[in-house]
Design an enzyme around this catalytic site. Structure first.
Site, PDB file in Angstrom:
ATOM      1  N   GLY A   1       0.832  -1.230   0.017  1.00  0.00           N
ATOM      2  CA  GLY A   1       0.000   0.058   0.012  1.00  0.00           C
ATOM      3  C   GLY A   1       0.909   1.172   0.076  1.00  0.00           C
ATOM      4  O   GLY A   1       2.040   1.298  -0.465  1.00  0.00           O
ATOM      5  N   SER A   2       0.239   2.275   0.533  1.00  0.00           N
ATOM      6  CA  SER A   2       1.007   3.693   0.577  1.00  0.00           C
ATOM      7  C   SER A   2       2.246   3.673   1.710  1.00  0.00           C
ATOM      8  O   SER A   2       2.067   3.082   2.469  1.00  0.00           O
ATOM      9  CB  SER A   2       0.111   4.638   0.823  1.00  0.00           C
ATOM     10  OG  SER A   2      -0.456   4.582   2.211  1.00  0.00           O
TER      11      SER A   2
ATOM     12  N   THR B   1       0.796   4.738   5.083  1.00  0.00           N
ATOM     13  CA  THR B   1       0.334   3.701   5.853  1.00  0.00           C
ATOM     14  C   THR B   1       1.119   2.711   6.354  1.00  0.00           C
ATOM     15  O   THR B   1       1.064   2.016   7.516  1.00  0.00           O
ATOM     16  CB  THR B   1      -0.844   2.981   4.922  1.00  0.00           C
ATOM     17  OG1 THR B   1      -1.771   4.025   4.541  1.00  0.00           O
ATOM     18  CG2 THR B   1      -1.689   1.978   5.871  1.00  0.00           C
ATOM     19  N   GLY B   2       2.223   2.369   5.478  1.00  0.00           N
ATOM     20  CA  GLY B   2       3.097   1.379   5.590  1.00  0.00           C
ATOM     21  C   GLY B   2       3.982   1.934   7.125  1.00  0.00           C
ATOM     22  O   GLY B   2       4.208   0.982   7.790  1.00  0.00           O
TER      23      GLY B   2
ATOM     24  N   GLU C   1       5.693  -3.473   1.034  1.00  0.00           N
ATOM     25  CA  GLU C   1       5.708  -3.143  -0.364  1.00  0.00           C
ATOM     26  C   GLU C   1       5.133  -1.832  -0.558  1.00  0.00           C
ATOM     27  O   GLU C   1       3.699  -1.919  -0.477  1.00  0.00           O
ATOM     28  CB  GLU C   1       5.498  -4.269  -1.409  1.00  0.00           C
ATOM     29  CG  GLU C   1       5.944  -3.917  -2.797  1.00  0.00           C
ATOM     30  CD  GLU C   1       4.979  -3.380  -3.986  1.00  0.00           C
ATOM     31  OE1 GLU C   1       5.233  -2.233  -3.702  1.00  0.00           O
ATOM     32  OE2 GLU C   1       4.290  -3.986  -4.411  1.00  0.00           O
TER      33      GLU C   1
ATOM     34  N   CYS D   1       2.347   0.929  -8.662  1.00  0.00           N
ATOM     35  CA  CYS D   1       3.298   1.359  -7.840  1.00  0.00           C
ATOM     36  C   CYS D   1       4.777   1.401  -8.710  1.00  0.00           C
ATOM     37  O   CYS D   1       5.732   1.910  -8.407  1.00  0.00           O
ATOM     38  CB  CYS D   1       3.460   0.880  -6.419  1.00  0.00           C
ATOM     39  SG  CYS D   1       3.547  -1.000  -6.690  1.00  0.00           S
TER      40      CYS D   1
END
Length: 502
Positions: A198-199, A202-203, A220, A254
């Protein structure tokens, strides 16, 4: 309410049931586990069109993009991991590091973590979770999977896929829970490792939540990939490759190209070729379309704001596809080529999930490498050149987890190549041997094979003689000259017999 919908409080119960199932699953041989997972192949073959339709309805991705980048990659990864997983888990010997420790024989062994939590995004709602679940199960783990909230139908399709494997009850669990609650629920619920895609924002939040438990993560995250177009590149091929990697899935990838760095000597020629191709692209949602819609109104609005910021800062639109309008009420946006961009513009500093590439002239390789690496992200990149030696040299200097030569984006579909990046693009890897071993705990077993020994060389009781003996070992290993090392031998031999001394 479907039977997949759960609350945060339910995760601990699900994890406990998964752990019980996993303890028995892990005792099976690799061949027995693989026999279950093989059943998924025929299921995929029978339901290809149905799966394509499900993904298409959930996120709007073009059916060809789904077939080529999700279904095909899933099928290839299934075969690869079934065939190679046993090898990746095999116990391996570790070579002797120092002759003085000749009696210590070491081996690496690999064990499943237990319960793996997997949280995946909407842009590749089938391919990303599929390969991670397959690896986790083959490695002997149980799985709790949460897909994006706007692709729950794909999540349910994945549940049906893994149901076809006839797995033990509780081993694989697909859950639907609010995205903002999932990370904490998985961590508090007791999973043993989390794989998140994800972003970057958020990671990082997830990593902070996991820190008190020192819970291992594979993250990732985002990307803003650069492609370097050398003066000797096949410009026709390069332009087509940029189209593919920049505008597939409407640029919502991405690992797609965002920055195109072109040697000045071929800049105008390349830009013209690229512009001609972009202007021929067809925006729509049928099988004859080249660029599909954005996923939702919020994503289109964000894309529009990023493009407007570039234009207001002086960037120019050098080419635009057929169809798509940033100002209408549909989810379609035009594929854009920007020029005259500045380092401060969103296309250079942010991840843009939309169909745009910026084309930038560069003086030479050093300039291209500098711009390519001037980003918080380091997911993937590419170098386009007829000279493979030169291309590899440039590739090695690009700060990205994977760099392709005369292609881009496709390494994700190669199950044998690890996927992941540097910096804000995340930590850890998925795919390949390294990705498979992320599903396993690595353990070293050291065996003492010296027969009849009574003690270690350096155990108590300490003494002046022992000090001098160990000091002689240091001199033997790192003496400033050959004479010093030879002179240390008697001292080394003097304590050797401690192995057998009571």
């Amino acid at each position: 309410m479907s039977n997949f919908q759960v609350t945060s409080n339910d995760i601990s119960t699900i994890a406990a049931q998964a752990r019980k199932a996993q303890s028995e699953w892990a005792l099976l041989s690799y061949g027995q586990r693989a026999k279950h997972i093989k059943k998924i192949g025929p299921y995929l073959g029978r339901h290809v069109d149905e799966l394509v339709e499900t993904v298409h309805k959930d996120n709007g991705k073009l059916k060809y993009d789904i077939l080529s980048t999700e279904i095909l990659s899933a099928v290839m990864s299934l075969s690869y991991y079934i065939s190679n997983g046993k090898k990746f888990m095999r116990s391996t010997g570790i070579g002797l590091g120092c002759i003085l420790m000749f009696n210590k024989i070491s081996r690496m062994v690999y064990k499943p973590f237990g319960v793996i939590g997997i949280i995946t995004p909407w842009n590749f709602p089938l391919a990303i979770p599929f390969s991670e679940v397959v690896m986790a199960l083959l490695a002997g783990n149980a799985v709790i999977l949460k897909t994006a909230s706007n692709t729950v139908n794909v999540g349910r399709a994945l549940a049906a896929i893994f149901e076809a494997a006839d797995l033990p009850k509780g081993l694989f669990n697909y859950v639907e829970i609010k995205g903002e609650e999932a990370g904490r629920a998985f961590i508090d619920g007791g999973v043993d490792k989390i794989f998140f895609t994800g972003s970057a924002k958020t990671g990082k939040e997830l990593a902070a939540l996991a820190a008190p438990r020192l819970l291992p993560l594979v993250l990732e995250l985002g990307g803003a990939d650069a492609a370097v177009i050398c003066a000797d590149a096949n410009l026709d091929k390069a332009a087509k490759g940029i189209i593919w990697a920049g505008f597939s899935s409407a640029g919502q990838i991405c690992g797609g190209i965002q920055r195109v760095l072109v040697y000045k000597s071929v800049y105008e020629k390349f830009l013209k070729k690229l512009s001609i191709l972009v202007e021929k692209l067809r925006v729509g949602d049928d099988l004859d379309s080249d660029v599909g819609p954005l996923v939702n109104e919020r994503q289109k609005q964000k894309f529009k704001e990023q493009i407007d910021a570039c234009i207001s800062g002086g960037a120019k639109i050098a080419a635009k596809s057929q169809g798509g309008d940033l100002n209408d009420q549909t989810l379609f946006a035009p594929a854009l080529v920007l020029t005259d961009v500045k380092n401060s513009m969103p296309v250079m500093t942010e991840e843009i999930f939309g169909p745009v590439v910026a084309v930038i002239p560069v003086d030479d390789a050093a300039c291209a490498i500098s711009i390519a690496n001037d980003s918080p992200y380091g997911l993937s990149g590419s170098v386009w050149s007829a000279n493979h030696t030169r291309a590899k040299k440039i590739a090695l200097q690009i700060n990205a987890g994977s760099v392709m030569i005369n292609d881009h984006l496709m390494s994700y579909a190669l199950a044998e190549t690890p996927w992941g990046g540097f910096g804000d693009s995340g930590i850890g890897r998925t795919h390949g041997k390294i990705g498979f071993q992320e599903m396993l705990k690595a353990q070293v077993v050291v065996d003492d094979i010296l027969p009849f020994s009574k003690r270690s060389l350096v155990w108590q009781p300490y003494s002046k003689k022992l000090y001098k003996g160990v000091r002689a070992i240091v001199s033997f290993l790192s003496g400033p000259s050959l004479f010093n090392r030879i002179a240390a031998v008697p001292g080394v031999m003097g304590i050797f017999f401690r192995y057998w001394k009571k």
